[in-house]
Motif scaffolding. Sequence first.
Motif, PDB file in Angstrom:
ATOM      1  N   ILE A 329       1.019  -1.412  -0.128  1.00 22.22           N
ATOM      2  CA  ILE A 329      -0.139  -0.168   0.645  1.00 22.22           C
ATOM      3  C   ILE A 329       0.870   1.193   0.232  1.00 22.22           C
ATOM      4  CG2 ILE A 329      -1.567   1.422   1.243  1.00 22.22           C
ATOM      5  CD1 ILE A 329      -3.387  -1.080   2.074  1.00 22.22           C
ATOM      6  N   LYS A 332       1.868   1.732  -3.174  1.00 17.56           N
ATOM      7  CA  LYS A 332       1.259   2.344  -4.245  1.00 17.56           C
ATOM      8  C   LYS A 332       0.648   4.278  -3.979  1.00 17.56           C
ATOM      9  CE  LYS A 332      -0.785  -2.011  -6.080  1.00 17.56           C
ATOM     10  NZ  LYS A 332       0.636  -2.279  -5.778  1.00 17.56           N
ATOM     11  N   MET A 333       0.739   4.074  -2.983  1.00 18.27           N
ATOM     12  CA  MET A 333       0.703   5.186  -2.094  1.00 18.27           C
ATOM     13  C   MET A 333       1.720   6.613  -2.416  1.00 18.27           C
ATOM     14  SD  MET A 333      -1.984   6.070   0.109  1.00 18.27           S
ATOM     15  CE  MET A 333      -1.457   7.555   0.712  1.00 18.27           C
ATOM     16  N   ALA A 335       4.163   6.536  -5.666  1.00 13.25           N
ATOM     17  CA  ALA A 335       3.245   5.822  -6.905  1.00 13.25           C
ATOM     18  C   ALA A 335       2.084   7.212  -7.383  1.00 13.25           C
ATOM     19  CB  ALA A 335       2.720   4.882  -7.665  1.00 13.25           C
ATOM     20  N   LEU A 336       1.290   7.183  -6.417  1.00 12.94           N
ATOM     21  CA  LEU A 336       0.572   8.190  -6.596  1.00 12.94           C
ATOM     22  C   LEU A 336       0.887   9.047  -5.994  1.00 12.94           C
ATOM     23  CD1 LEU A 336      -2.870   8.030  -7.310  1.00 12.94           C
ATOM     24  CD2 LEU A 336      -3.282   8.338  -5.275  1.00 12.94           C
ATOM     25  N   ASP A 347       1.006  13.064   4.654  1.00  9.45           N
ATOM     26  CA  ASP A 347       0.425  13.021   5.137  1.00  9.45           C
ATOM     27  C   ASP A 347      -0.945  11.409   4.388  1.00  9.45           C
ATOM     28  OD1 ASP A 347      -1.910  13.980   5.956  1.00  9.45           O
ATOM     29  OD2 ASP A 347      -0.794  14.700   4.626  1.00  9.45           O
ATOM     30  N   LYS A 348      -0.479  10.224   4.260  1.00  9.88           N
ATOM     31  CA  LYS A 348      -1.348   9.793   3.633  1.00  9.88           C
ATOM     32  C   LYS A 348      -3.049   9.675   3.397  1.00  9.88           C
ATOM     33  CE  LYS A 348      -0.268   4.942   4.709  1.00  9.88           C
ATOM     34  NZ  LYS A 348       0.130   3.597   5.473  1.00  9.88           N
ATOM     35  N   ALA A 349      -3.881  10.585   4.343  1.00 11.69           N
ATOM     36  CA  ALA A 349      -4.856  11.562   3.906  1.00 11.69           C
ATOM     37  C   ALA A 349      -4.873  12.487   3.496  1.00 11.69           C
ATOM     38  CB  ALA A 349      -5.414  11.718   5.184  1.00 11.69           C
ATOM     39  N   LEU A 352      -3.902  11.700  -0.107  1.00  8.64           N
ATOM     40  CA  LEU A 352      -5.384  11.054  -0.716  1.00  8.64           C
ATOM     41  C   LEU A 352      -6.459  11.537  -0.910  1.00  8.64           C
ATOM     42  CD1 LEU A 352      -5.893   7.502   0.333  1.00  8.64           C
ATOM     43  CD2 LEU A 352      -5.289   7.877  -1.309  1.00  8.64           C
ATOM     44  N   ASP A 353      -6.364  13.015  -0.232  1.00 11.37           N
ATOM     45  CA  ASP A 353      -7.379  14.291  -0.820  1.00 11.37           C
ATOM     46  C   ASP A 353      -6.926  14.806  -1.957  1.00 11.37           C
ATOM     47  OD1 ASP A 353      -8.342  14.714   2.314  1.00 11.37           O
ATOM     48  OD2 ASP A 353      -9.481  13.803   0.986  1.00 11.37           O
ATOM     49  N   ALA A 355      -5.409  12.801  -4.071  1.00 14.04           N
ATOM     50  CA  ALA A 355      -5.394  12.313  -5.226  1.00 14.04           C
ATOM     51  C   ALA A 355      -6.900  12.500  -5.594  1.00 14.04           C
ATOM     52  CB  ALA A 355      -4.961  10.691  -5.428  1.00 14.04           C
TER      53      ALA A 355
ATOM     54  N   VAL B  13       4.212   7.921   9.759  1.00 16.16           N
ATOM     55  CA  VAL B  13       2.739   8.547   8.765  1.00 16.16           C
ATOM     56  C   VAL B  13       1.706   9.192   9.735  1.00 16.16           C
ATOM     57  CG1 VAL B  13       0.734   8.378   7.723  1.00 16.16           C
ATOM     58  CG2 VAL B  13       2.811   7.175   6.991  1.00 16.16           C
ATOM     59  N   THR B  14       1.427  10.150   9.687  1.00 16.25           N
ATOM     60  CA  THR B  14       0.772  11.360  11.206  1.00 16.25           C
ATOM     61  C   THR B  14      -0.978   9.954  11.548  1.00 16.25           C
ATOM     62  OG1 THR B  14      -0.954  12.486   9.086  1.00 16.25           O
ATOM     63  CG2 THR B  14       1.214  13.052  10.022  1.00 16.25           C
ATOM     64  N   ILE B  16      -4.340   8.384  11.406  1.00 17.54           N
ATOM     65  CA  ILE B  16      -5.239   8.479  10.565  1.00 17.54           C
ATOM     66  C   ILE B  16      -6.616   7.949  10.659  1.00 17.54           C
ATOM     67  CG2 ILE B  16      -4.409  10.252   8.490  1.00 17.54           C
ATOM     68  CD1 ILE B  16      -4.382   7.858   7.034  1.00 17.54           C
ATOM     69  N   GLN B  20     -11.220   7.227   8.373  1.00 18.20           N
ATOM     70  CA  GLN B  20     -10.846   8.295   7.420  1.00 18.20           C
ATOM     71  C   GLN B  20      -9.856   7.590   6.527  1.00 18.20           C
ATOM     72  OE1 GLN B  20      -8.358  10.913   8.967  1.00 18.20           O
ATOM     73  NE2 GLN B  20      -7.983  12.619   7.091  1.00 18.20           N
ATOM     74  N   LEU B  24     -11.562   7.887   2.596  1.00 21.03           N
ATOM     75  CA  LEU B  24     -10.971   8.471   0.943  1.00 21.03           C
ATOM     76  C   LEU B  24     -11.258   7.094   0.392  1.00 21.03           C
ATOM     77  CD1 LEU B  24      -8.068  10.014   2.552  1.00 21.03           C
ATOM     78  CD2 LEU B  24      -9.934  10.861   2.019  1.00 21.03           C
ATOM     79  N   ALA B  46      -4.331  -1.570  -1.598  1.00 23.17           N
ATOM     80  CA  ALA B  46      -3.865  -1.469  -2.454  1.00 23.17           C
ATOM     81  C   ALA B  46      -4.420  -1.631  -4.253  1.00 23.17           C
ATOM     82  CB  ALA B  46      -2.184  -3.167  -2.538  1.00 23.17           C
ATOM     83  N   LEU B  49      -5.372   1.472  -4.961  1.00 26.74           N
ATOM     84  CA  LEU B  49      -4.283   2.893  -5.447  1.00 26.74           C
ATOM     85  C   LEU B  49      -3.945   2.043  -6.586  1.00 26.74           C
ATOM     86  CD1 LEU B  49      -2.615   2.794  -1.559  1.00 26.74           C
ATOM     87  CD2 LEU B  49      -4.011   4.594  -2.925  1.00 26.74           C
ATOM     88  N   CYS B  53      -3.450   4.576  -9.458  1.00 24.83           N
ATOM     89  CA  CYS B  53      -2.408   5.452 -10.756  1.00 24.83           C
ATOM     90  C   CYS B  53      -2.541   5.117 -12.193  1.00 24.83           C
ATOM     91  CB  CYS B  53      -1.154   4.514 -10.317  1.00 24.83           C
ATOM     92  SG  CYS B  53      -0.595   4.786  -8.294  1.00 24.83           S
TER      93      CYS B  53
END
Lengths: 530, 92
Positions: A329, A332-333, A335-336, A347-349, A352-353, A355, B13-14, B16, B20, B24, B46, B49, B53
């Motif tokens: 995951i 992939k993040m 890559a995104l 941060d992921k959130a 993602l937003d 994205a 990572v923060t 979350i 959430q 998302l 995964a 995501l 992409c």
Amino acid sequence: MNHHVPGFQELEEECSILDSSGFSRPKRLLPTGEEDIMELLWRNGQVVVQRSTKRGGEIEVPAEHLTVRGIRSTAEEQHLFMQEDEMASWLQYPIDDSSFDRDLYADLMDSAAPPPPPPPFQAPVTAIAPPRSVPEIRPHPAPSPPIALQAQKPEFSPRFQNFVHFSRHPCRQSIEPISKPLATVARESTVVESNETPAVGRESRTSLVDFRTQTNTDRGAAALNAPGTSAGKLAAGTYELTVSSSPGGSGSSFSASRKPHRQTRKRTPAGERKRKIREADDNECRSEENDYEEDETKRQGHLLTASSSKRSRAAEVHNLSERRRRDRINEKMKALQQLIPRCNKTDKASMLDEAIEYLKSLQLQVQMMSSMGCGMVPVMYPGMQRFMPAMGMGMGMGMGMGMDMGMNRPMLPYPSMQLPGSGQPNQASPAPHMGAGFHIPTFHLPPVLPVPDSSRIQAVSSMADPMLNSLVSPDPNQPRMPNFVYPYQQFPAGLQQASQLPLPQNQAAAQPNTSKQTGNMENQPSAGRK
Amino acid sequence: MSSRRSRSRQSGVTRISDDQMADLVYKLQQLLPEIRHRRSDKVSAAKILQETCNYIRNLHREVDNLSGRLAELLESTDGESAEAAVIRSLLV
């Protein structure tokens, strides 16, 4: 008949029969009570009984000697019959196998001189005597442990014969036929097919050991199963002895593991045994190998209990899989993140937003571009401003305003942030744009500029509203398409109209903002893009 | 969920919340054309995501194609027409 359940000791005793000391005695249980492991090895062209405890003393027991001893006694004949009984049950299962067994028993029955070296297997036809006995025995398929034990004895003799026969055949092969009936018993215990067969090549480990280990319970049935299948396999010439068995090789480890293995075997359920036996068909000496492998697996568990080790292993596996999943995951993040332009979020959130927004804007853009031919202008809602080229900023703003107001809310911050910055833009800049009328919608935005950021969203909505209103009102005859469409629809229809619109709007709205904001907006994207 | 948070902590990572993330991911799923209809509750993140992409790359490609076509179209039109302006605006 002794129907008592022979313990390991008994088994061992039986095995000890092979011991030189025990030859003269009936193959039945020998009160030796020794714990040593007897191995029937094929050495130098003849069966050799090797006792584990007495490594030094390899007792070479000539096959004939064994057979004669074990079989001749009349008392043993009964045993033989009993064993045949067991064997019968074995034989029932596989027919072709029975032929082999019959041969063996034929020898036994005849009590004739030790079976001639000629491969008894090759003479399935000769199974004349055995058939008689076998049918008799058939009715008693249920072998009792003692019978099994006893049966092992006679099996020895035929095996010995086979061993003699083996001399001519590769050890592996020879071992199969003989040890099959025996091995089947042994296989039961371990799922792992003993890989000993390869090692057996060197020394044919008969399933004597199997006897010892297996004979505890109703191996007879299992054994019966084995012979049939094994015989069949033997006939087929398949020597998968070591196919699936672990490469471990066995020899010494085998004996070493035998004891614990035996114990584990005991625990194995009968059904499991049978299943394993069938599998183990190919492995005659697999019993030993099974022991070995089983022991190996058990060794790991020896540190902990078997169950706890399994649990820990399962937990480990779970952790590993979980970690792998998370890594995937994260990858992939990343890559995104690469794909999203000007994404500085970590941060992921928020990523993602972004994205999500970017994806929406992209979709919109593509839709617009693809529909250019329809006379509709692609609309870029405010949120897309970040992603839009500088040139189209004004348009984008205007166009996208009405499109998805609800969706724009999260995006508002983008344009809004810039809007305030625009402050009182110089009206000169927008002039060129105004001519094109692109900034019609943007003109409405300026009024919102002064709005504090906290109320950005509201401002945007308010911005959109006036824009919508303005857009709609001037062109009532225009199709009530999304607002964003209007400004552009006007272009083909009448540029002047569009140009007129902004004019009054400019006056109404904070003209400077429009120009400024467009300039700002353009700057922003341009800064990013160019 | 605390485990998830702790994990996120470990990953630097923060924090979350799971909700959430789920939200998302769900939104992304809605945007993706293929997966949107799958409605399976358990579409792995995964996979989503990955699909995102791919989708973005596809969109990029399409934008490039369309831009090319628009450019051609622009050439066909008069350089000062409204359509030209629009097209230019569309072009990156």
